[in-house]
Design an enzyme around this catalytic site. Structure first.
Site, PDB file in Angstrom:
ATOM      1  N   CYS A 103       0.833  -1.206   0.000  1.00  0.00           N
ATOM      2  CA  CYS A 103       0.000   0.000   0.000  1.00  0.00           C
ATOM      3  C   CYS A 103       0.869   1.258   0.000  1.00  0.00           C
ATOM      4  O   CYS A 103       1.522   1.541  -0.986  1.00  0.00           O
ATOM      5  CB  CYS A 103      -0.973  -0.040   1.179  1.00  0.00           C
ATOM      6  SG  CYS A 103      -2.366   1.070   0.993  1.00  0.00           S
TER       7      CYS A 103
ATOM      8  N   HIS B 218      -3.614  -5.660   1.026  1.00  0.00           N
ATOM      9  CA  HIS B 218      -2.971  -5.847   2.333  1.00  0.00           C
ATOM     10  C   HIS B 218      -2.952  -7.316   2.746  1.00  0.00           C
ATOM     11  O   HIS B 218      -3.855  -7.768   3.447  1.00  0.00           O
ATOM     12  CB  HIS B 218      -3.729  -5.054   3.401  1.00  0.00           C
ATOM     13  CG  HIS B 218      -3.505  -3.592   3.345  1.00  0.00           C
ATOM     14  ND1 HIS B 218      -2.618  -2.942   4.161  1.00  0.00           N
ATOM     15  CD2 HIS B 218      -4.069  -2.633   2.580  1.00  0.00           C
ATOM     16  CE1 HIS B 218      -2.631  -1.645   3.903  1.00  0.00           C
ATOM     17  NE2 HIS B 218      -3.507  -1.414   2.944  1.00  0.00           N
TER      18      HIS B 218
ATOM     19  N   GLU C  51      -1.332  -8.689   5.040  1.00  0.00           N
ATOM     20  CA  GLU C  51      -1.245  -8.867   6.497  1.00  0.00           C
ATOM     21  C   GLU C  51      -2.634  -8.877   7.149  1.00  0.00           C
ATOM     22  O   GLU C  51      -2.783  -9.290   8.291  1.00  0.00           O
ATOM     23  CB  GLU C  51      -0.363  -7.777   7.121  1.00  0.00           C
ATOM     24  CG  GLU C  51      -1.012  -6.417   7.331  1.00  0.00           C
ATOM     25  CD  GLU C  51      -1.039  -5.531   6.072  1.00  0.00           C
ATOM     26  OE1 GLU C  51      -0.740  -6.057   4.979  1.00  0.00           O
ATOM     27  OE2 GLU C  51      -1.376  -4.335   6.189  1.00  0.00           O
TER      28      GLU C  51
END
Lengths: 734, 235
Positions: B85, B202, B204
């Site tokens: 990002c 993302h 994560e």
């Protein structure tokens, strides 16, 4: 002093007299300005205090009730949840982006000054009719502002609600709630004590923005408000992120006695409130306050509402530690004064005293008004208004689709997709659920949170409507498997000097108080926003309730969509509702009237306890409360992966009975599904407990189909329901 | 494995990346933006957020931070760098990856689940995915609209540098599956050498079922596997 001066500062002639009495002399202009802002409704609660005193505020779970920056509630394991809600209505009416953004910033500061790391933001919003261009402009600005602040600082915005109604046309409501987590041992308070301890200003520099914002929040909006645009502050989430990290580090270091956000009325309110809580005085030299503009007067420095600033009282000798922490985060921390023993707020400019006021005169000694109340003319009239002549406007299937696509019921994904609702990677139930759920890292636990208020109910019957706002919040929490713990509130009303408005306020608060007592969810703090009027027209009374609940084990979290076909669906509570105050009546007949169904809080409490027991026992596959739009809408909202067929027996011969069954509203009702093998068990438990549970049918197919007395009365394709629900906001706002 | 996560003022996903690695058995170190060396690390992650407030242009100021000078050296010497990002935006700003990230097509910030197709699975970042596999990794950005000139785009495609593409639920690359207007639905690219990956989604956020899915796990685990191989057989 000329009366014009104190009147301009927001003091009445009587209040000015009181100032002279308390001071024992004529105040100077700076002192009058300080009194003006501290005795404003926004800071002093002078009108609402006598009413708020009736809220239940205690319970074994409450660690900090009203009176601090935010309330604190125990969740076990040495952990506590900190939360508070506030309004930023008037700034948002003028500058939607900055108004909403600084609303988020302010409420986050209230939470992290208590020592808690914020974990979530919730935003209840109310706007005028969606068809109007001005509403659209406000919605776009407010949503972008909330996202702009919350997304940048990295706190997820996880829930909220959005309603459209003409009463909010000139006066939108932008409420913001923040929730944080802390360890008991890190609780910090807004108190200044210990004579000789230094007083420090930390964070951003002080500028001329937001001067007199609190006073501005305490008057009605009018065309002249546009001219007061400078009263709106500008937010800097990047600065706040640094401030948050620095403050949390500082609090955990144990170097400080007290800390408080400089919110409304900036340095004025933070200093005198901290002194007052600590039974101390504070002396500050304003020429030491870091400024971002030159030539600022003491008055401007004291009244500035520049954002992202804090007042800190460290332990004597540890000011250097404070400086070091803040410098590491690239922020300023400057000693501007000290704690004194004499209880005075003493302000100096380059060593010369420019104001000297007993701190308590500004806080505890603020006037309290017992406003007269009068039942408004509309109350009895609307209550008794006959609902005769109402007919089903269309085939039921079409009514359902129209309701699903109506602005109040339509999907709000256009809004929450603009909010980062996942940062922190703790969001277990995302926006669109009955309540948001966030996990508490390092434990099995989760926190449920929601905001609710159906202002139409409150308008029609403030007592019942106020109680229902609490009920709705509680039932939303229970539907995800959270046990309701406590509430914060944001009480948005019109001008309290009008007896009819104050009657609404008093009644609604009484309803809230009673519901909180029965549901065992004490009030831990909140905010009162009065004078929400435009050109003399008040908003619908809107006491927004923010409630927090505890999920003991995250494995038990339940969602509001059918999990799979072949589940049995049950309804907890009455099968039918009422058209009184319903979305149906408003949408199809342009009517907001009728007597709300009778409310039995004890019965509702029993139902909620029962529901939670079922969820904890692992018997529930999905759950959703029945609110606006009634049973048919709630069923359609649960459909997604699969549809549902239900069959209801109806004995009434009343011609509107079917319509009321399908679209009538009544809180205290929850739809839930169970696996077939558990159905008998659930029914037996219900009988044992004495709660009303009716089996309606089973999940499956790709439509929502409802039969009454064996005859199919309504059928709508899930895809069509979703399309109608999803398209409304993007169509209007893109 | 020595993993460093760079923390700029205004980063806000650095802890999430750290937690994700922890779930997968690794304990990364946080690197402050004022540090000047990333020597000794096996992987550097530039996390999401709003570095320095992103007031000028996303990632534009972060590239000048002291640590970035050494991250650039590290990358040029073949060190593994993952930008997520805002991290991707910084990688394009500092020239480690081509192109730029503009405001989303409809100008709104978007936080939503997103289907992606894995286009390259021969990389250290993606070896545990199947080529052409459709996975779900959420996006969360206001400026993720990948832009590059025609020549640059041609080069990216010819060199197979597109690692992830936005697709619809059925795996088709089309307008409906493109959330932000990115050219060729590009969601993530790698440099020609294959050691610097930038992606807008993302990963994560999807390493645990309870918070939304596990499709991000394999990106991190691919990196661990590649590192283990390198340890075993030498670089």
């Amino acid at each position: 002093m000329e009366p014009r001066i104190w009147r301009e500062m927001g003091l009445t002639d009587e209040e000015y007299e009181r100032v002279v009495q308390l001071m024992g002399r004529e105040p100077n202009e700076l002192e009058v300005g300080i009194f003006g802002v501290m005795w404003s409704e926004h800071c002093s609660y002078k009108t609402s205090k006598p009413v708020l005193r009736r809220f239940p505020t205690e319970g074994p779970q409450v660690l900090q009730g009203p009176g601090e920056n935010a309330g604190i509630v125990d969740i076990g394991d040495g952990l506590a949840v900190v939360f508070k809600m506030e309004s930023h209505n008037h700034p948002s009416a003028l500058e939607p982006y900055q108004g909403a953004a600084t609303g988020v910033g302010g409420i986050l500061r209230d939470v992290f000054t208590m020592g808690a790391r914020p974990i979530a933001v919730l935003d209840p919003l109310r706007f005028g009719p969606l068809e109007e261009e001005n509403t659209r402009r406000l919605v776009r600005g407010v949503v972008a502002g909330i996202g702009g602040y919350g997304n940048s600082i990295g706190i997820p915005t996880v829930a909220g609600d959005v309603y459209f109604h003409e009463s909010y046309r000139g006066n939108p409501l932008v409420n913001a709630m923040a929730v944080g987590l802390l360890e008991h041992r890190h609780i910090a308070k807004g108190v200044a004590s210990g004579v000789g301890n230094p007083v420090m200003v930390v964070g951003a520099r002080t500028g001329r923005d937001g001067i007199h914002g609190a006073t501005f929040a305490s008057v009605e909006l009018s065309e002249e408000s546009e001219a007061k645009r400078s009263a709106v502050q500008v937010g800097d989430p990047f600065m706040e992120k640094l401030l948050m990290e620095a403050c949390l580090e500082l609090i955990q270091s144990g170097a400080i006695v007290g800390i408080q956000d400089m919110g409304a009325a900036g340095l004025t309110s933070s200093s005198c409130e901290m002194a007052s809580r600590g039974n101390s005085g504070i002396e500050m030299d304003l020429s030491l306050v870091p400024r971002r503009e030159t030539g600022m007067t003491p008055y401007e420095i004291m009244l500035s509402e520049s954002q992202e600033r804090m007042l800190v009282v460290p332990k004597a000798g540890r000011e250097q530690e404070v400086e070091e922490v803040f410098h590491r985060w690239g922020l300023e921390a400057v000693v501007v004064g000290k704690v004194t023993a004499d209880g005075m707020l003493r302000l100096l400019e380059e060593g010369k005293v420019v104001a000297e006021i007993p701190a308590k005169a500004l806080t505890d000694e603020a006037p309290v008004y017992h406003r007269p109340t009068r039942e408004p003319e509309y109350y009895a009239r609307l209550k008794e208004q006959p609902l005769d002549g109402i007919k089903a406007a269309k085939p039921y299937g079409e009514i359902l689709l129209d309701l699903l696509g109506s602005p109040n019921l339509a999907s709000k994904s256009w809004v929450y997709r603009q909010y980062d609702h996942q940062v922190g990677t703790n969001t277990v139930v995302t926006p669109g659920g009955d309540a948001a759920v966030l996990r508490v890292r390092g434990t099995q636990k989760g926190l449920g949170m929601t905001t609710d208020c159906n202002a139409r109910y409150v308008y029609l019957d403030p007592y019942v409507g106020g109680a229902l706002a609490v009920v709705e919040a509680a039932q939303n929490l229970v539907c995800v498997g959270a046990k309701p713990l406590a509430i914060t509130d944001c009480l948005n009303f019109g001008n309290p000097e009008k007896p009819e408005i104050f009657w609404q306020f008093e009644q609604a608060c009484a309803g809230i108080a009673e519901a909180c007592r029965v549901l065992e969810t004490p009030v831990t703090g909140g905010n009162v926003s009065l004078y929400n009027e435009t050109n003399g027209e008040a908003i619908y009374p809107t006491p927004t309730i923010g409630m927090v609940g505890l999920v003991e084990n995250l494995e038990q979290v339940v969602r509001n969509r059918f999990a799979e076909p072949g589940e049995e669906i049950f309804l907890l509570g009455e099968v039918s509702g009422s058209l009184a105050g319903s979305e149906y009546l408003a949408l199809f007949d342009g009517m907001e009237a009728g007597t709300l169904p009778p409310l039995d809080l004890k019965e509702i409490k029993q139902r909620l306890d029962f529901m939670l027991k079922l969820i904890v026992a692992g018997l529930v596959q999905s759950a959703h409360d029945v609110t606006e739009g009634g049973l048919a809408v709630a069923l359609a909202e649960m459909a997604g992966k699969c549809g549902v067929r239900v069959s209801i027996a109806l004995e009434s011969a009343y011609e509107l009975a079917e319509l009321i069954l399908l679209f009538g509203e009544r809180l205290g009702r929850i739809l839930f599904t169970v696996k077939p093998e558990n159905a008998a068990k659930v029914q037996a438990l219900a009988e044992q407990t004495g709660v009303l549970v009716t089996r309606l049918g089973e999940t499956g197919g790709d439509t929502v189909a409802i039969s009454v007395n064996g005859e199919l009365k309504l059928e709508a394709a899930i895809s069509e329901c979703q399309r109608r629900s999803e398209e409304t906001l993007p169509k209007a706002l893109n | 494995m020595n993993i460093g996560i760079v923390r700029f003022p205004g980063s806000n996903c650095e802890v999430d990346v750290w937690e994700a690695w922890k779930v997968l058995g690794q304990v990364p170190k946080m690197l402050w933006h004022q540090e000047t060396s990333v020597r000794g690390y096996d992987l550097i992650v530039l996390p999401g957020g709003f570095s320095y407030g992103d007031y000028l242009r996303t990632g534009a100021i972060a590239r000048f931070s002291p640590i970035m000078e050494d991250v650039i050296r590290f990358a040029k010497e073949g060190g593994m760098v993952l930008g997520i990002c805002n991290g991707f935006q910084i990688l394009t700003e500092c020239g480690l990856l081509p192109g730029a990230l503009l405001r989303n097509r409809d100008l709104h910030f978007l936080c939503q689940p997103q289907y992606l197709r894995a286009e390259r699975t021969d990389l250290a970042f993606t070896s545990l995915y199947q080529k052409g596999e459709v996975i779900q990794i959420p996006i969360n950005h206001g400026e993720g609209n990948y832009a590059i000139d025609d020549a640059g785009l041609k080069e990216l495609e010819e060199n197979g540098q597109v690692v992830f593409r936005y697709v619809d639920a059925s795996g088709e690359v089309n307008e409906a599956g493109n959330p932000n207007g990115s050219r060729h639905n590009i969601a993530g690219i790698v440099n020609r050498e294959g050691n610097v990956l930038g992606m807008m989604p993302h990963p994560e956020r999807v390493v645990e079922e309870i918070v939304g899915g596990t499709d991000g796990q394999r990106l991190f685990l691919s990196l661990v596997q590649a590192w283990e191989r390198r340890m075993q057989y030498g670089a």
